[in-house]
Design a protein around this motif. Sequence first.
Motif, PDB file in Angstrom:
ATOM      1  N   GLY A  81      34.684 -27.929 -84.180  1.00 54.78           N
ATOM      2  CA  GLY A  81      35.023 -27.085 -85.318  1.00 54.78           C
ATOM      3  C   GLY A  81      36.254 -26.228 -85.098  1.00 54.78           C
ATOM      4  N   GLN A  82      36.973 -26.446 -83.996  1.00 61.66           N
ATOM      5  CA  GLN A  82      38.201 -25.696 -83.749  1.00 61.66           C
ATOM      6  C   GLN A  82      39.255 -26.039 -84.794  1.00 61.66           C
ATOM      7  OE1 GLN A  82      40.041 -26.508 -79.959  1.00 61.66           O
ATOM      8  NE2 GLN A  82      41.679 -25.027 -80.257  1.00 61.66           N
ATOM      9  N   VAL A  83      39.257 -27.298 -85.233  1.00 64.02           N
ATOM     10  CA  VAL A  83      40.139 -27.752 -86.306  1.00 64.02           C
ATOM     11  C   VAL A  83      39.306 -28.532 -87.310  1.00 64.02           C
ATOM     12  CG1 VAL A  83      42.157 -27.854 -84.779  1.00 64.02           C
ATOM     13  CG2 VAL A  83      40.768 -29.920 -85.152  1.00 64.02           C
ATOM     14  N   GLN A  84      39.844 -28.685 -88.516  1.00 69.61           N
ATOM     15  CA  GLN A  84      39.142 -29.456 -89.552  1.00 69.61           C
ATOM     16  C   GLN A  84      39.758 -30.835 -89.789  1.00 69.61           C
ATOM     17  OE1 GLN A  84      40.297 -26.119 -90.557  1.00 69.61           O
ATOM     18  NE2 GLN A  84      38.402 -25.360 -89.645  1.00 69.61           N
ATOM     19  N   LEU A  85      40.944 -31.046 -89.231  1.00 66.24           N
ATOM     20  CA  LEU A  85      41.650 -32.307 -89.424  1.00 66.24           C
ATOM     21  C   LEU A  85      42.307 -32.707 -88.106  1.00 66.24           C
ATOM     22  CD1 LEU A  85      43.604 -31.257 -92.646  1.00 66.24           C
ATOM     23  CD2 LEU A  85      41.788 -32.968 -92.641  1.00 66.24           C
ATOM     24  N   ILE A  86      42.321 -34.002 -87.807  1.00 66.14           N
ATOM     25  CA  ILE A  86      43.122 -34.491 -86.694  1.00 66.14           C
ATOM     26  C   ILE A  86      43.806 -35.792 -87.099  1.00 66.14           C
ATOM     27  CG2 ILE A  86      41.727 -33.423 -84.874  1.00 66.14           C
ATOM     28  CD1 ILE A  86      40.541 -36.213 -84.288  1.00 66.14           C
ATOM     29  N   ASN A  87      44.987 -36.012 -86.567  1.00 63.99           N
ATOM     30  CA  ASN A  87      45.674 -37.281 -86.793  1.00 63.99           C
ATOM     31  C   ASN A  87      45.411 -38.216 -85.620  1.00 63.99           C
ATOM     32  OD1 ASN A  87      47.359 -36.152 -84.767  1.00 63.99           O
ATOM     33  ND2 ASN A  87      49.189 -37.074 -85.633  1.00 63.99           N
ATOM     34  N   ARG A  88      45.801 -39.435 -85.789  1.00 62.00           N
ATOM     35  CA  ARG A  88      45.761 -40.445 -84.734  1.00 62.00           C
ATOM     36  C   ARG A  88      44.445 -40.499 -83.965  1.00 62.00           C
ATOM     37  NH1 ARG A  88      51.673 -40.976 -81.871  1.00 62.00           N
ATOM     38  NH2 ARG A  88      52.905 -40.925 -83.766  1.00 62.00           N
ATOM     39  N   VAL A  89      43.378 -40.685 -84.686  1.00 59.21           N
ATOM     40  CA  VAL A  89      42.104 -40.941 -84.011  1.00 59.21           C
ATOM     41  C   VAL A  89      42.253 -42.228 -83.206  1.00 59.21           C
ATOM     42  CG1 VAL A  89      39.692 -41.546 -84.354  1.00 59.21           C
ATOM     43  CG2 VAL A  89      40.736 -39.756 -85.747  1.00 59.21           C
ATOM     44  N   LEU A  95      47.940 -27.097 -84.737  1.00 54.46           N
ATOM     45  CA  LEU A  95      47.795 -26.971 -83.287  1.00 54.46           C
ATOM     46  C   LEU A  95      48.321 -28.232 -82.632  1.00 54.46           C
ATOM     47  CD1 LEU A  95      45.608 -24.962 -84.487  1.00 54.46           C
ATOM     48  CD2 LEU A  95      44.384 -25.291 -82.343  1.00 54.46           C
ATOM     49  N   VAL A  96      49.182 -28.072 -81.647  1.00 54.29           N
ATOM     50  CA  VAL A  96      49.739 -29.223 -80.942  1.00 54.29           C
ATOM     51  C   VAL A  96      48.719 -29.708 -79.922  1.00 54.29           C
ATOM     52  CG1 VAL A  96      51.619 -30.071 -79.508  1.00 54.29           C
ATOM     53  CG2 VAL A  96      52.073 -28.344 -81.268  1.00 54.29           C
ATOM     54  N   LEU A  97      48.144 -30.881 -80.187  1.00 53.88           N
ATOM     55  CA  LEU A  97      47.142 -31.481 -79.304  1.00 53.88           C
ATOM     56  C   LEU A  97      47.561 -32.931 -79.057  1.00 53.88           C
ATOM     57  CD1 LEU A  97      43.895 -30.085 -80.997  1.00 53.88           C
ATOM     58  CD2 LEU A  97      44.952 -29.280 -78.875  1.00 53.88           C
ATOM     59  N   ASN A  98      48.425 -33.137 -78.085  1.00 52.60           N
ATOM     60  CA  ASN A  98      48.950 -34.474 -77.828  1.00 52.60           C
ATOM     61  C   ASN A  98      47.925 -35.393 -77.183  1.00 52.60           C
ATOM     62  OD1 ASN A  98      51.632 -34.152 -78.848  1.00 52.60           O
ATOM     63  ND2 ASN A  98      52.141 -32.932 -77.052  1.00 52.60           N
ATOM     64  N   ASP A  99      46.961 -34.827 -76.496  1.00 54.70           N
ATOM     65  CA  ASP A  99      45.935 -35.626 -75.840  1.00 54.70           C
ATOM     66  C   ASP A  99      44.850 -36.022 -76.842  1.00 54.70           C
ATOM     67  OD1 ASP A  99      44.629 -36.511 -73.170  1.00 54.70           O
ATOM     68  OD2 ASP A  99      43.054 -35.370 -74.188  1.00 54.70           O
ATOM     69  N   ALA A 100      44.578 -37.320 -76.919  1.00 54.57           N
ATOM     70  CA  ALA A 100      43.622 -37.826 -77.914  1.00 54.57           C
ATOM     71  C   ALA A 100      42.221 -37.271 -77.699  1.00 54.57           C
ATOM     72  CB  ALA A 100      43.599 -39.350 -77.877  1.00 54.57           C
ATOM     73  N   THR A 101      41.812 -37.140 -76.450  1.00 56.88           N
ATOM     74  CA  THR A 101      40.479 -36.606 -76.156  1.00 56.88           C
ATOM     75  C   THR A 101      40.373 -35.151 -76.589  1.00 56.88           C
ATOM     76  OG1 THR A 101      40.255 -38.117 -74.270  1.00 56.88           O
ATOM     77  CG2 THR A 101      38.783 -36.202 -74.331  1.00 56.88           C
ATOM     78  N   ALA A 102      41.430 -34.390 -76.350  1.00 53.55           N
ATOM     79  CA  ALA A 102      41.442 -32.978 -76.749  1.00 53.55           C
ATOM     80  C   ALA A 102      41.391 -32.836 -78.268  1.00 53.55           C
ATOM     81  CB  ALA A 102      42.682 -32.282 -76.193  1.00 53.55           C
ATOM     82  N   ARG A 103      42.099 -33.711 -78.979  1.00 53.84           N
ATOM     83  CA  ARG A 103      42.061 -33.662 -80.448  1.00 53.84           C
ATOM     84  C   ARG A 103      40.655 -33.934 -80.962  1.00 53.84           C
ATOM     85  NH1 ARG A 103      46.564 -36.655 -80.012  1.00 53.84           N
ATOM     86  NH2 ARG A 103      45.653 -38.582 -80.832  1.00 53.84           N
ATOM     87  N   THR A 104      40.039 -34.971 -80.422  1.00 50.84           N
ATOM     88  CA  THR A 104      38.690 -35.335 -80.859  1.00 50.84           C
ATOM     89  C   THR A 104      37.705 -34.205 -80.583  1.00 50.84           C
ATOM     90  OG1 THR A 104      39.164 -37.675 -80.433  1.00 50.84           O
ATOM     91  CG2 THR A 104      36.862 -37.037 -80.620  1.00 50.84           C
ATOM     92  N   PHE A 118      46.543 -45.901 -90.465  1.00 46.35           N
ATOM     93  CA  PHE A 118      46.550 -44.471 -90.181  1.00 46.35           C
ATOM     94  C   PHE A 118      45.094 -44.009 -90.133  1.00 46.35           C
ATOM     95  CE2 PHE A 118      50.616 -45.022 -92.630  1.00 46.35           C
ATOM     96  CZ  PHE A 118      51.462 -44.834 -91.553  1.00 46.35           C
ATOM     97  N   ILE A 119      44.640 -43.557 -88.964  1.00 43.19           N
ATOM     98  CA  ILE A 119      43.240 -43.172 -88.774  1.00 43.19           C
ATOM     99  C   ILE A 119      43.172 -41.667 -88.546  1.00 43.19           C
ATOM    100  CG2 ILE A 119      41.096 -43.728 -87.586  1.00 43.19           C
ATOM    101  CD1 ILE A 119      42.464 -46.154 -86.378  1.00 43.19           C
ATOM    102  N   SER A 120      42.421 -40.988 -89.392  1.00 38.75           N
ATOM    103  CA  SER A 120      42.331 -39.530 -89.334  1.00 38.75           C
ATOM    104  C   SER A 120      40.874 -39.100 -89.220  1.00 38.75           C
ATOM    105  CB  SER A 120      42.935 -38.909 -90.602  1.00 38.75           C
ATOM    106  OG  SER A 120      44.253 -39.371 -90.818  1.00 38.75           O
ATOM    107  N   GLY A 121      40.663 -37.963 -88.587  1.00 35.63           N
ATOM    108  CA  GLY A 121      39.351 -37.347 -88.541  1.00 35.63           C
ATOM    109  C   GLY A 121      39.320 -36.162 -89.483  1.00 35.63           C
TER     110      GLY A 121
END
Length: 530
Positions: A258-266, A243-252, A498-501
């Motif tokens: 639980g919409q996603v199980q992984l995020i990049n660039r915390v 899923l393309v989530l360029n906004d950091a707040t939206a990714r978090t 590299f910080i990942s959630g």
Amino acid sequence: MNDQLKHLTDRVSKGLMTRREFVGRAAALGVTAAVANSMLAQAARAEGPVRGGTLKLGCSGGESTNTQDPALAASEVPISNLYHWGEQLVQVNEKGDLDFRVAESVEASADAKTWTFKIRSGIEFSDGKTVTAEDVLQTMQRHSDENSQSGALGIMRGIEGMRADGDNFIVELGTGNADLPYLMADYHLMIQPGGGIDNPGAGIGTGPYTIEFDEPGVRHGFKINPNYWDAENRGFAEFSEVLVLNDATARTAALQSGQVQLINRVDPKVAELLGRAPNLSVESVGGPGHYVFIMHIDTAPFDNNELRMALKYAINRQEMVDKILRGYGSMGNDFPINASYPLFDDSIPQRDYDMEKAKEHYAKSGHDGSPIILRVADGAFPGAVDAAALYQQSAQAAGIPLEIKREPNDGYWSEVWNVQPFCASYWGGRPVQDQMYTTAYLSTADWNDTRFKVPAFDEMLLSARGELDPAKRKEIYAKMAMMLRDEGGLILPMFNDFISGVASNVGGWVADPTGEMMGNKANIKCWLTA
């Protein structure tokens, strides 16, 4: 207490206790929520791979202009997409060693000028066609074509000849290069049927997934490739989605809900807090990645080295590490190499913020005092806008009229980066110095985003390739670093971790310093434990 925690962990793994209950019980034993979540994640990852389900990654670095053409991949979403359906001859694993993929072995001549890659027998593309050495040759020829716009073009220009001979793909170099196999791990060089010449964006390769849907700038979906040759080690989820989530707040928020199980660039600002959340862990690893401000040295006013030096001295690197990275990284020194690279020279003096030197170089530049425009977007790197604001403050203290222009995320990598003369950017780094310099600083490289075109630098790069004595090679690389540091258009304030959630029900996660999200392979190497 260890026995009690192990007992509680076992109960969670057997479904007899919820993760939230575990965190509460662990807290009663004096264990913080962050440590408790980390223990659960480690326990889950220690179990064997689990097949099935849909693994979702919330990822920055996606645009509506993205394609599946490997030649054009330039940011995290398209790179992650490539690894779903494609593979190179070789890849580089988390230990920095070669991981053979389409090639099963490689041999070199004594002078490192001739390299023979033996193509793995019997593997197929996702369209059912058997992979041949001719497919490999045609792939490399496409990326050698000046019209391909390939990000690997700089690498391919160093090759004098290529040919297919039976099951072998053979590379001939004019100058020996002990790092040639690492160059073939460039993510653009996904092996495609017929080299991808007829349809480069078809998304057909030898990877563990095939494309299910492709909505650039929104989401990308992949389903398991039933004929994948290495199913024991990759491709555990039945479906994988980016899923393309360029906004950091939206990714978090997507990870927490639980919409996603992984995020990049915390975002480092929220990393510690996010790590305390139930059912989540924050994973970080240092590596060659770096956040930068880049100047085109062939474009006024950045064609004036006195002005470039003024801008380099006007940035407070330690402040950025402290306030932007929150300690998740280290200071940069205006060349793209750090201790994660072999043959790094740590004796090169560190450049620090020096307001007086910045003023001195600015005065010598003769600049007319007009605004110096730095373009930036949230998606350039986590905290990029805040970093630009800090830079503006320290530059203005030195009398340098730095002006920030905020750009939209969508289109940033196609319309600003490598187009506008001064902007924020990032590099994930490369496994070896030769590849980093060849990709971004060789005069002929398409991704030379500072327009650094210096024949003496090119000559040293070629000389380093042919030098098989590590000590002498290190000396050459040190001279190259100093030249780039003092004459180039690169302002490199910080190397980022590299910080990942990662959700606690994700197994298979390992710390991989080769790039974000396990070198962009998290979705193909990880699995869902529940």
